[in-house]
Scaffold this motif. Structure first.
Motif, PDB file in Angstrom:
ATOM      1  N   THR A 191       2.878  19.911   2.657  1.00 24.71           N
ATOM      2  CA  THR A 191       1.882  19.226   3.471  1.00 24.71           C
ATOM      3  C   THR A 191       1.895  17.729   3.237  1.00 24.71           C
ATOM      4  O   THR A 191       1.426  16.988   4.075  1.00 24.71           O
ATOM      5  CB  THR A 191       0.463  19.761   3.186  1.00 24.71           C
ATOM      6  N   ARG A 192       2.390  17.307   2.106  1.00 25.03           N
ATOM      7  CA  ARG A 192       2.457  15.871   1.824  1.00 25.03           C
ATOM      8  C   ARG A 192       3.839  15.545   1.321  1.00 25.03           C
ATOM      9  O   ARG A 192       4.496  16.344   0.685  1.00 25.03           O
ATOM     10  CB  ARG A 192       1.425  15.479   0.778  1.00 25.03           C
ATOM     11  N   ARG A 193       4.250  14.338   1.581  1.00 25.57           N
ATOM     12  CA  ARG A 193       5.526  13.848   1.095  1.00 25.57           C
ATOM     13  C   ARG A 193       5.265  12.623   0.253  1.00 25.57           C
ATOM     14  O   ARG A 193       4.227  11.988   0.390  1.00 25.57           O
ATOM     15  CB  ARG A 193       6.428  13.475   2.273  1.00 25.57           C
ATOM     16  N   LEU A 203      -1.687   5.527  -4.753  1.00 31.45           N
ATOM     17  CA  LEU A 203      -0.416   6.125  -4.352  1.00 31.45           C
ATOM     18  C   LEU A 203      -0.122   7.442  -5.062  1.00 31.45           C
ATOM     19  O   LEU A 203       0.712   8.221  -4.613  1.00 31.45           O
ATOM     20  CB  LEU A 203       0.726   5.141  -4.617  1.00 31.45           C
ATOM     21  N   MET A 204      -0.796   7.694  -6.168  1.00 29.49           N
ATOM     22  CA  MET A 204      -0.495   8.876  -6.968  1.00 29.49           C
ATOM     23  C   MET A 204      -0.624  10.186  -6.191  1.00 29.49           C
ATOM     24  O   MET A 204       0.274  11.021  -6.286  1.00 29.49           O
ATOM     25  CB  MET A 204      -1.337   8.892  -8.246  1.00 29.49           C
ATOM     26  N   PRO A 205      -1.674  10.420  -5.399  1.00 26.90           N
ATOM     27  CA  PRO A 205      -1.734  11.676  -4.652  1.00 26.90           C
ATOM     28  C   PRO A 205      -0.595  11.819  -3.644  1.00 26.90           C
ATOM     29  O   PRO A 205      -0.179  12.916  -3.320  1.00 26.90           O
ATOM     30  CB  PRO A 205      -3.074  11.607  -3.922  1.00 26.90           C
ATOM     31  N   LEU A 236      14.004   2.328  -3.670  1.00 32.27           N
ATOM     32  CA  LEU A 236      13.001   1.491  -4.328  1.00 32.27           C
ATOM     33  C   LEU A 236      12.430   0.472  -3.345  1.00 32.27           C
ATOM     34  O   LEU A 236      11.216   0.257  -3.294  1.00 32.27           O
ATOM     35  CB  LEU A 236      13.608   0.773  -5.539  1.00 32.27           C
ATOM     36  N   GLN A 237      13.279  -0.122  -2.541  1.00 30.08           N
ATOM     37  CA  GLN A 237      12.808  -1.089  -1.541  1.00 30.08           C
ATOM     38  C   GLN A 237      11.848  -0.416  -0.558  1.00 30.08           C
ATOM     39  O   GLN A 237      10.807  -0.989  -0.220  1.00 30.08           O
ATOM     40  CB  GLN A 237      13.999  -1.682  -0.791  1.00 30.08           C
ATOM     41  N   ARG A 238      12.166   0.805  -0.127  1.00 26.66           N
ATOM     42  CA  ARG A 238      11.261   1.534   0.786  1.00 26.66           C
ATOM     43  C   ARG A 238       9.925   1.814   0.104  1.00 26.66           C
ATOM     44  O   ARG A 238       8.873   1.647   0.721  1.00 26.66           O
ATOM     45  CB  ARG A 238      11.906   2.837   1.255  1.00 26.66           C
ATOM     46  N   ARG A 239       9.963   2.250  -1.162  1.00 27.79           N
ATOM     47  CA  ARG A 239       8.714   2.519  -1.885  1.00 27.79           C
ATOM     48  C   ARG A 239       7.869   1.260  -1.992  1.00 27.79           C
ATOM     49  O   ARG A 239       6.658   1.291  -1.793  1.00 27.79           O
ATOM     50  CB  ARG A 239       9.012   3.072  -3.283  1.00 27.79           C
ATOM     51  N   MET A 240       8.524   0.153  -2.296  1.00 28.67           N
ATOM     52  CA  MET A 240       7.798  -1.112  -2.443  1.00 28.67           C
ATOM     53  C   MET A 240       7.197  -1.560  -1.113  1.00 28.67           C
ATOM     54  O   MET A 240       6.039  -1.980  -1.053  1.00 28.67           O
ATOM     55  CB  MET A 240       8.733  -2.187  -3.014  1.00 28.67           C
ATOM     56  N   THR A 241       7.978  -1.464  -0.054  1.00 29.51           N
ATOM     57  CA  THR A 241       7.494  -1.852   1.276  1.00 29.51           C
ATOM     58  C   THR A 241       6.316  -0.989   1.687  1.00 29.51           C
ATOM     59  O   THR A 241       5.288  -1.499   2.159  1.00 29.51           O
ATOM     60  CB  THR A 241       8.637  -1.739   2.316  1.00 29.51           C
ATOM     61  N   ASN A 242       6.444   0.326   1.507  1.00 24.24           N
ATOM     62  CA  ASN A 242       5.352   1.228   1.873  1.00 24.24           C
ATOM     63  C   ASN A 242       4.123   0.998   1.007  1.00 24.24           C
ATOM     64  O   ASN A 242       2.993   1.108   1.496  1.00 24.24           O
ATOM     65  CB  ASN A 242       5.815   2.681   1.812  1.00 24.24           C
ATOM     66  N   ALA A 243       4.328   0.689  -0.262  1.00 21.70           N
ATOM     67  CA  ALA A 243       3.184   0.409  -1.131  1.00 21.70           C
ATOM     68  C   ALA A 243       2.450  -0.836  -0.647  1.00 21.70           C
ATOM     69  O   ALA A 243       1.215  -0.830  -0.536  1.00 21.70           O
ATOM     70  CB  ALA A 243       3.649   0.220  -2.576  1.00 21.70           C
ATOM     71  N   VAL A 256      -6.434   0.380  -9.146  1.00 18.66           N
ATOM     72  CA  VAL A 256      -6.729   1.159  -7.952  1.00 18.66           C
ATOM     73  C   VAL A 256      -5.554   1.187  -6.974  1.00 18.66           C
ATOM     74  O   VAL A 256      -5.352   2.167  -6.272  1.00 18.66           O
ATOM     75  CB  VAL A 256      -8.031   0.655  -7.278  1.00 18.66           C
ATOM     76  N   LEU A 257      -4.760   0.145  -6.946  1.00 16.50           N
ATOM     77  CA  LEU A 257      -3.639   0.106  -6.012  1.00 16.50           C
ATOM     78  C   LEU A 257      -2.591   1.170  -6.348  1.00 16.50           C
ATOM     79  O   LEU A 257      -2.192   1.965  -5.491  1.00 16.50           O
ATOM     80  CB  LEU A 257      -3.001  -1.289  -6.004  1.00 16.50           C
ATOM     81  N   ILE A 258      -2.166   1.199  -7.592  1.00 19.61           N
ATOM     82  CA  ILE A 258      -1.163   2.182  -8.004  1.00 19.61           C
ATOM     83  C   ILE A 258      -1.752   3.585  -7.959  1.00 19.61           C
ATOM     84  O   ILE A 258      -1.108   4.535  -7.503  1.00 19.61           O
ATOM     85  CB  ILE A 258      -0.604   1.843  -9.399  1.00 19.61           C
ATOM     86  N   GLU A 259      -2.998   3.716  -8.404  1.00 18.76           N
ATOM     87  CA  GLU A 259      -3.634   5.031  -8.408  1.00 18.76           C
ATOM     88  C   GLU A 259      -3.827   5.566  -6.995  1.00 18.76           C
ATOM     89  O   GLU A 259      -3.810   6.777  -6.780  1.00 18.76           O
ATOM     90  CB  GLU A 259      -4.961   4.956  -9.164  1.00 18.76           C
TER      91      GLU A 259
END
Length: 169
Positions: free
Chosen positions: A155-157, A142-144, A111-118, A137-140
């Motif tokens: 091709t994507r992670r 990240l969706m792709p 979760l910390q990594r996801r938050m930092t990357n976001a 728009v910020l959360i959206e």
């Protein structure tokens, strides 16, 4: 009447709580659950506790800090009163609890990594007013990255794992 020697060796609920560094509410809760037992009553009806109960209260608090639940502590105390060693049970419970804690820690680190990357991903994105079906728009944005196109496997992670080595986002 209680002799002066007895008064020195006994504690009221309030004094027991003070000496153990807990609230009176905690002591009363432990009394209700049967974790603590008054050794006597004063002439005015106050419950009195021996130094053994202070030691038991300190034991309970130590066990809680190790992650044991009150139910588990009740079982440990029950086995002890029956003169059965609670140690095998304590070891087994602690081993399970350690694995659970490791798993929770891994989840928190992810979760910390996801938050930092976001936060890093959002640094250059402008604020936007929702229009139509969009929400934020910020959360959206990240969706792709979190839900890659199934037609292009590998091709994507997920965004929190970063880009595939040698590939730009």
């Amino acid at each position: 009447m209680i002799s002066s020697n007895k008064q020195v060796s006994t504690l009221t609920v309030r004094r027991l709580a003070q000496q153990a560094g807990v609230t009176v509410h905690i002591v009363r809760n432990y009394l209700r659950r049967g974790l603590l037992r008054a050794s006597a009553r004063s002439p005015s009806g106050y419950q009195l506790f021996s130094s053994a109960e202070l030691q038991r209260l300190q034991f309970i608090r130590t066990a809680q800090r190790l992650g044991f639940t009150l139910g588990e502590i009740e079982e440990i105390l029950r086995r002890s009163r029956q003169r059965k060693s609670p140690c095998p049970m304590v070891r087994e419970l602690m081993g399970r609890r350690l694995e659970q804690t490791r798993s929770q820690l891994e989840e928190l680190l992810a979760l910390q990594r996801r938050m930092t990357n976001a936060i890093e991903h959002w640094a250059d994105l402008p604020d936007a007013t929702p229009s139509g079906d969009d929400v934020c728009v910020l959360i959206e944005a990240l969706m792709p990255m979190e839900f890659p196109d199934a037609s292009q496997p590998g091709t994507r992670r997920p965004f929190w794992q970063g880009p595939v080595p040698g590939q730009d986002r």
